[in-house]
Write a protein that holds these residues in place. Structure first.
Motif: not given
Length: 262
Positions: A29-54
């Protein structure tokens, strides 16, 4: 411009990071909306998402509970976050794409187990959240907007495995369905999923309690994609990726997709 959007209650983005990556790789998907992340924003694992272009994210988070995030391959800026019912919970985030479309991502309170606000505060919180959503849309009519998320209500008879048996079960009670309808009417929202799939049983959630969720198939459609009237006709190709419910250590929700040509 055409883009595909997905909404998914992930039930812990850190615990299920690999499932998010699997969805991004396989469904893209071009955009993915997530709920119930159960995480502070600074703990969301962004590196893997960014490696895929997000590379774009807007989010609200808190430790262990709630939390909403929008990750995108398309440029996006934050467009607000509301604390409906003044719960102090991370339940809403909005992002605006370069084409001017605003995406609202909601995680409506589940409401507890007893559909009576006089003895169940959580149910009252849910109704208050929906009422404030309704009032906000009356006060400021949305346009060029998409609203998605785990709204924790299955409104139609064919959105649940048994309308009769679930009438007194939280998520399908008449008062919740009434509030749901009032929110839709206040914003002029259109149900994109049911515009595309107007008939038949349709679910996005299956309880963990079922020994074999797939065989029992006692589901509910709790996750929704709406659009304002000015862009509703641009939505198409709606689908629910049911197979994701069967992945290893899954969320109890499945992702819901739609594509928009704008």
């Amino acid at each position: 411009m055409s883009f595909t959007l997905a909404t998914w209650n992930i039930n812990s983005v850190r615990l299920r990071e690999e499932l998010v990556l699997k969805l991004l790789r396989e469904e893209a998907p071009d955009v993915l909306c997530l709920q119930e992340c159960k995480s502070p924003v600074d703990k969301i694992p962004l590196e893997g998402f960014q490696a895929l272009g997000y590379n774009h994210i807007v989010a609200r988070g808190q430790k262990g509970y709630n939390g909403v995030a929008i990750i995108s391959r398309l440029p996006m800026v934050e467009a607000g976050a509301e604390d409906y019912a003044s719960l102090g919970h991370a339940r809403h985030i909005a992002g605006r794409l370069e084409n001017g479309v605003t995406i609202h991502n909601h995680y409506v309170p589940a409401g507890g187990d007893v559909p009576d606000r006089t003895i169940n505060e959580k149910f009252g919180n849910k109704l208050d959240y929906l009422t404030e959503m309704r009032d906000a849309f009356h006060a400021d009519k949305p346009s060029k907007s998409i609203l998605v998320g785990d709204l924790n209500i299955a409104p139609r008879e064919d959105d649940v495995w048994s309308h009769k048996k679930l009438l007194k079960v939280v998520s399908h009670t008449p008062i919740e369905v009434e509030h749901f309808g009032e929110v839709m009417d206040a914003g002029g929202w259109s149900d994109v999923t049911r515009n595309d799939i107007p008939d038949g049983l349709l679910y996005s959630w299956w309880s963990y309690r079922a020994r074999d969720w797939d065989a029992a198939d006692k589901g509910r459609r709790l996750d929704h994609v709406w659009a304002t009237p000015d862009i509703a006709s641009a939505g198409h190709s709606s689908r629910i990726v049911r197979t994701a419910r069967g992945w290893e250590k899954p969320s109890d929700h499945a992702p819901v997709f739609a594509t928009f040509d704008l």
